[in-house]
Design a protein around this motif. Sequence first.
Motif, PDB file in Angstrom:
ATOM      1  N   GLY A   1       0.834  -1.209   0.000  1.00  0.00           N
ATOM      2  CA  GLY A   1       0.000   0.000   0.000  1.00  0.00           C
ATOM      3  C   GLY A   1       0.863   1.251   0.000  1.00  0.00           C
TER       4      GLY A   1
ATOM      5  N   ILE B   1      -0.593   7.390   3.581  1.00  0.00           N
ATOM      6  CA  ILE B   1       0.447   7.284   4.625  1.00  0.00           C
ATOM      7  C   ILE B   1       1.662   6.532   4.075  1.00  0.00           C
ATOM      8  CG2 ILE B   1       0.932   6.574   7.002  1.00  0.00           C
ATOM      9  CD1 ILE B   1      -2.173   6.552   7.423  1.00  0.00           C
TER      10      ILE B   1
ATOM     11  N   ASP C   1      -2.135  -2.414  -5.212  1.00  0.00           N
ATOM     12  CA  ASP C   1      -3.026  -2.842  -6.308  1.00  0.00           C
ATOM     13  C   ASP C   1      -3.708  -1.653  -6.978  1.00  0.00           C
ATOM     14  OD1 ASP C   1      -4.924  -2.053  -4.465  1.00  0.00           O
ATOM     15  OD2 ASP C   1      -6.063  -3.928  -4.528  1.00  0.00           O
ATOM     16  N   LEU C   2      -3.361  -0.446  -6.545  1.00  0.00           N
ATOM     17  CA  LEU C   2      -3.891   0.804  -7.111  1.00  0.00           C
ATOM     18  C   LEU C   2      -5.407   0.928  -6.925  1.00  0.00           C
ATOM     19  CD1 LEU C   2      -1.806   0.963 -10.444  1.00  0.00           C
ATOM     20  CD2 LEU C   2      -1.258   1.974  -8.229  1.00  0.00           C
TER      21      LEU C   2
ATOM     22  N   ASN D   1      -6.851   2.245  -4.431  1.00  0.00           N
ATOM     23  CA  ASN D   1      -7.152   3.569  -3.869  1.00  0.00           C
ATOM     24  C   ASN D   1      -5.958   4.514  -4.041  1.00  0.00           C
ATOM     25  OD1 ASN D   1      -9.018   5.300  -2.607  1.00  0.00           O
ATOM     26  ND2 ASN D   1      -8.023   5.035  -0.626  1.00  0.00           N
ATOM     27  N   SER D   2      -5.291   4.382  -5.169  1.00  0.00           N
ATOM     28  CA  SER D   2      -4.120   5.245  -5.422  1.00  0.00           C
ATOM     29  C   SER D   2      -3.829   5.210  -6.914  1.00  0.00           C
ATOM     30  CB  SER D   2      -2.906   4.752  -4.633  1.00  0.00           C
ATOM     31  OG  SER D   2      -2.675   3.387  -4.910  1.00  0.00           O
TER      32      SER D   2
ATOM     33  N   ASP E   1      -2.140  -7.380  -6.162  1.00  0.00           N
ATOM     34  CA  ASP E   1      -3.258  -7.474  -5.230  1.00  0.00           C
ATOM     35  C   ASP E   1      -2.931  -8.569  -4.218  1.00  0.00           C
ATOM     36  OD1 ASP E   1      -5.585  -7.849  -3.854  1.00  0.00           O
ATOM     37  OD2 ASP E   1      -6.884  -7.911  -5.632  1.00  0.00           O
TER      38      ASP E   1
ATOM     39  N   LYS F   1     -10.138   1.409   3.776  1.00  0.00           N
ATOM     40  CA  LYS F   1     -10.152   2.192   5.032  1.00  0.00           C
ATOM     41  C   LYS F   1     -11.388   3.057   5.281  1.00  0.00           C
ATOM     42  CE  LYS F   1      -7.921   6.283   3.176  1.00  0.00           C
ATOM     43  NZ  LYS F   1      -7.071   7.425   3.392  1.00  0.00           N
TER      44      LYS F   1
ATOM     45  N   ASN G   1     -10.688  -7.992   1.897  1.00  0.00           N
ATOM     46  CA  ASN G   1      -9.448  -7.288   1.560  1.00  0.00           C
ATOM     47  C   ASN G   1      -8.502  -7.205   2.759  1.00  0.00           C
ATOM     48  OD1 ASN G   1      -7.740  -6.066  -0.275  1.00  0.00           O
ATOM     49  ND2 ASN G   1      -8.400  -4.013   0.301  1.00  0.00           N
TER      50      ASN G   1
ATOM     51  N   SER H   1      -5.719 -10.261   2.712  1.00  0.00           N
ATOM     52  CA  SER H   1      -4.414  -9.694   2.310  1.00  0.00           C
ATOM     53  C   SER H   1      -3.369  -9.913   3.402  1.00  0.00           C
ATOM     54  CB  SER H   1      -4.529  -8.192   2.037  1.00  0.00           C
ATOM     55  OG  SER H   1      -5.339  -7.967   0.936  1.00  0.00           O
TER      56      SER H   1
ATOM     57  N   SER I   1      -5.212   1.231  14.171  1.00  0.00           N
ATOM     58  CA  SER I   1      -5.947   2.498  14.212  1.00  0.00           C
ATOM     59  C   SER I   1      -6.521   2.742  15.600  1.00  0.00           C
ATOM     60  CB  SER I   1      -7.091   2.404  13.202  1.00  0.00           C
ATOM     61  OG  SER I   1      -7.979   3.470  13.346  1.00  0.00           O
TER      62      SER I   1
ATOM     63  N   PHE J   1      -3.746   7.834  15.252  1.00  0.00           N
ATOM     64  CA  PHE J   1      -4.890   8.702  15.540  1.00  0.00           C
ATOM     65  C   PHE J   1      -5.280   9.384  14.209  1.00  0.00           C
ATOM     66  CE2 PHE J   1      -6.131   8.139  19.932  1.00  0.00           C
ATOM     67  CZ  PHE J   1      -5.289   7.080  20.218  1.00  0.00           C
TER      68      PHE J   1
ATOM     69  N   PRO K   1      -4.375  11.179  11.014  1.00  0.00           N
ATOM     70  CA  PRO K   1      -3.323  11.759  10.186  1.00  0.00           C
ATOM     71  C   PRO K   1      -3.860  12.864   9.278  1.00  0.00           C
ATOM     72  CG  PRO K   1      -3.886   9.554   9.397  1.00  0.00           C
ATOM     73  CD  PRO K   1      -4.687   9.790  10.632  1.00  0.00           C
TER      74      PRO K   1
HETATM   75  P1  NAD Z   1      -4.819   4.597   1.441  1.00  0.00           P
HETATM   76  O1  NAD Z   1      -6.092   4.025   0.924  1.00  0.00           O
HETATM   77  O2  NAD Z   1      -4.405   5.929   0.941  1.00  0.00           O
HETATM   78  O3  NAD Z   1      -3.618   3.568   1.186  1.00  0.00           O
HETATM   79  C1  NAD Z   1      -3.806   2.175   1.163  1.00  0.00           C
HETATM   80  C2  NAD Z   1      -3.133   1.655  -0.106  1.00  0.00           C
HETATM   81  O4  NAD Z   1      -3.274   0.219  -0.134  1.00  0.00           O
HETATM   82  C3  NAD Z   1      -3.783   2.190  -1.390  1.00  0.00           C
HETATM   83  O5  NAD Z   1      -2.781   2.700  -2.240  1.00  0.00           O
HETATM   84  C4  NAD Z   1      -4.465   0.977  -2.004  1.00  0.00           C
HETATM   85  O6  NAD Z   1      -4.470   1.029  -3.407  1.00  0.00           O
HETATM   86  C5  NAD Z   1      -3.625  -0.170  -1.448  1.00  0.00           C
HETATM   87  N1  NAD Z   1      -4.338  -1.462  -1.322  1.00  0.00           N
HETATM   88  C6  NAD Z   1      -5.561  -1.678  -0.793  1.00  0.00           C
HETATM   89  N2  NAD Z   1      -5.862  -2.984  -0.876  1.00  0.00           N
HETATM   90  C7  NAD Z   1      -4.800  -3.602  -1.446  1.00  0.00           C
HETATM   91  C8  NAD Z   1      -4.510  -4.954  -1.797  1.00  0.00           C
HETATM   92  N3  NAD Z   1      -5.400  -5.928  -1.617  1.00  0.00           N
HETATM   93  N4  NAD Z   1      -3.308  -5.234  -2.349  1.00  0.00           N
HETATM   94  C9  NAD Z   1      -2.397  -4.252  -2.569  1.00  0.00           C
HETATM   95  N5  NAD Z   1      -2.623  -2.957  -2.278  1.00  0.00           N
HETATM   96  C10 NAD Z   1      -3.819  -2.643  -1.714  1.00  0.00           C
HETATM   97  O7  NAD Z   1      -4.923   4.602   3.022  1.00  0.00           O
HETATM   98  P2  NAD Z   1      -4.002   5.334   4.084  1.00  0.00           P
HETATM   99  O8  NAD Z   1      -4.772   6.480   4.653  1.00  0.00           O
HETATM  100  O9  NAD Z   1      -2.662   5.549   3.538  1.00  0.00           O
HETATM  101  O10 NAD Z   1      -3.967   4.215   5.204  1.00  0.00           O
HETATM  102  C11 NAD Z   1      -2.916   3.253   5.258  1.00  0.00           C
HETATM  103  C12 NAD Z   1      -3.212   2.260   6.355  1.00  0.00           C
HETATM  104  O11 NAD Z   1      -3.367   2.958   7.585  1.00  0.00           O
HETATM  105  C13 NAD Z   1      -4.491   1.456   6.158  1.00  0.00           C
HETATM  106  O12 NAD Z   1      -4.275   0.156   6.637  1.00  0.00           O
HETATM  107  C14 NAD Z   1      -5.490   2.177   7.043  1.00  0.00           C
HETATM  108  O13 NAD Z   1      -6.509   1.317   7.483  1.00  0.00           O
HETATM  109  C15 NAD Z   1      -4.606   2.617   8.182  1.00  0.00           C
HETATM  110  N6  NAD Z   1      -5.103   3.797   8.902  1.00  0.00           N
HETATM  111  C16 NAD Z   1      -5.401   4.934   8.209  1.00  0.00           C
HETATM  112  C17 NAD Z   1      -5.869   6.051   8.893  1.00  0.00           C
HETATM  113  C18 NAD Z   1      -6.250   7.304   8.168  1.00  0.00           C
HETATM  114  O14 NAD Z   1      -6.960   8.132   8.743  1.00  0.00           O
HETATM  115  N7  NAD Z   1      -5.809   7.524   6.944  1.00  0.00           N
HETATM  116  C19 NAD Z   1      -6.013   6.003  10.294  1.00  0.00           C
HETATM  117  C20 NAD Z   1      -5.681   4.824  10.957  1.00  0.00           C
HETATM  118  C21 NAD Z   1      -5.220   3.727  10.246  1.00  0.00           C
END
Ligand code: NAD
Length: 343
Positions: free
Chosen positions: A8, A13, A33-34, A36-37, A59, A86, A101, A105, A127, A181, A183
């Motif tokens: 990811g 983050i 896996d793109l 959400n990016s 993926d 998320k 997922n 994963s 989280s 907490f 971000p």
């Molecule tokens: P994000 O969605 O921006 O990043 C997650 C990345 O994982 C994305 O690029 C997505 O394409 C990729 N992904 C998802 N499923 C996948 C799979 N099966 N195989 C490969 N890639 C996959 O989220 P983020 O905000 O960067 O969060 C990162 C992590 O931190 C997550 O686990 C999220 O649950 C956790 N988190 C986020 C927050 C927040 O507020 N952003 C707070 C607490 C915890």
Amino acid sequence: MSKILVTGGLGYIGSHTVVELCSNGYEVVIVDDLSNSSLRVLDGIESITKSSIKFLELDLKNLELTESFIKSNNDIDGVIHFAASKAVGESVDDPLKYYNNNIISLLNLLTALKKLDKKINFIFSSSATVYGKPDILPITELESIKIAESPYGNTKQIGEEILFDLVKSSSNFNVLSLRYFNPIGAHDSALIGELPIGTPQNLVPFITQTAIGKRDILTVFGNDYNTHDGTCLRDYIHVIDLANAHVVGLNFLKIKKESNYYDTFNIGTGKATSVLELIEGFVKFTGIKLNYKIGNRRSGDVEKCYAEVSKANNQLKWKSKLTIKEALISAWNWEKYISNEKL
Ligand code: NAD
Ligand code: WQD
């Protein structure tokens, strides 16, 4: 040079953490896996780090591909596992997507790593959501974990349990679960930041999108809470500080002598900020007017959620450094940049 797999790593983050890892001398390989990016994040990371980063579109739900990837990267010694879905609300509407997922994963990744039969330092993105409605504030890691408020939150609780059990059974894994907490913010360069798809669920992207004119008005979800100004309290942490916590976490695990090590750490600032304070801060620090109104409470919102961070301060020797002002200005610069790019 220590090689770290970042799953990811093109997400919000993850991308900031990759930059921090590179600037601290780590070699990085990203899988994403793109879902959400986008690949343009890789360009952003490479522009900032002035280096070429190894990336594979993968993926992690696919066990066979995950195993073959790990086998061909058997020189990794650390993993930071960000990859997950998320969105809390979406997880309520489509729980199977989240269990599939986030849990499959994680299981596939661990199954593949276990076959390497070598020491792996592993950091799991957990989280503050695992705490639900806390009994005691600020929230310590000793807070009791109650029934999760959402399927998303449950995947984080289950993820932590899977890792706890794995560590008990295998001396190859040393694991930190970092409970983030809230971000916020972006890289100073404005080349990477948070890229919500569709309507943002989180406060800061909603603020910046309203300020730039993508949204008409921001709704403050309730001002009748039992807080000094009636709006909810949160612990907003600059994403760069959060990214840095992962580097510190890996360094900490690297020098750990014992094996079968598992622990959880709150990663926040320890400071509580209300929704109105954040909005007023944004207006003050950027000089931009913000159209907002007070609306109803959002279902599922916790009134107060902020961290006790002395465990991370004392044991990891990690502390947040950046201010809300720096975070809000960086989020605003990022919004202006992506609006110009018309992404
Ligand atoms: P994000 O969605 O921006 O990043 C997650 C990345 O994982 C994305 O690029 C997505 O394409 C990729 N992904 C998802 N499923 C996948 C799979 N099966 N195989 C490969 N890639 C996959 O989220 P983020 O905000 O960067 O969060 C990162 C992590 O931190 C997550 O686990 C999220 O649950 C956790 N988190 C986020 C927050 C927040 O507020 N952003 C707070 C607490 C915890
Ligand atoms: C912050 C405050 C809202 C939007 C969520 C997840 C949590 C974690 C981080 C992943 C709240 C208020 C918001 C708006 C508002 N993610 N708000 N108007 O809810 O603390 O946490 O993201 O693990 O699991 O639940 O963050 O940014 O959505 O909300 O008034 O348009 O802003 O009510 O008080 P939250 P948030």
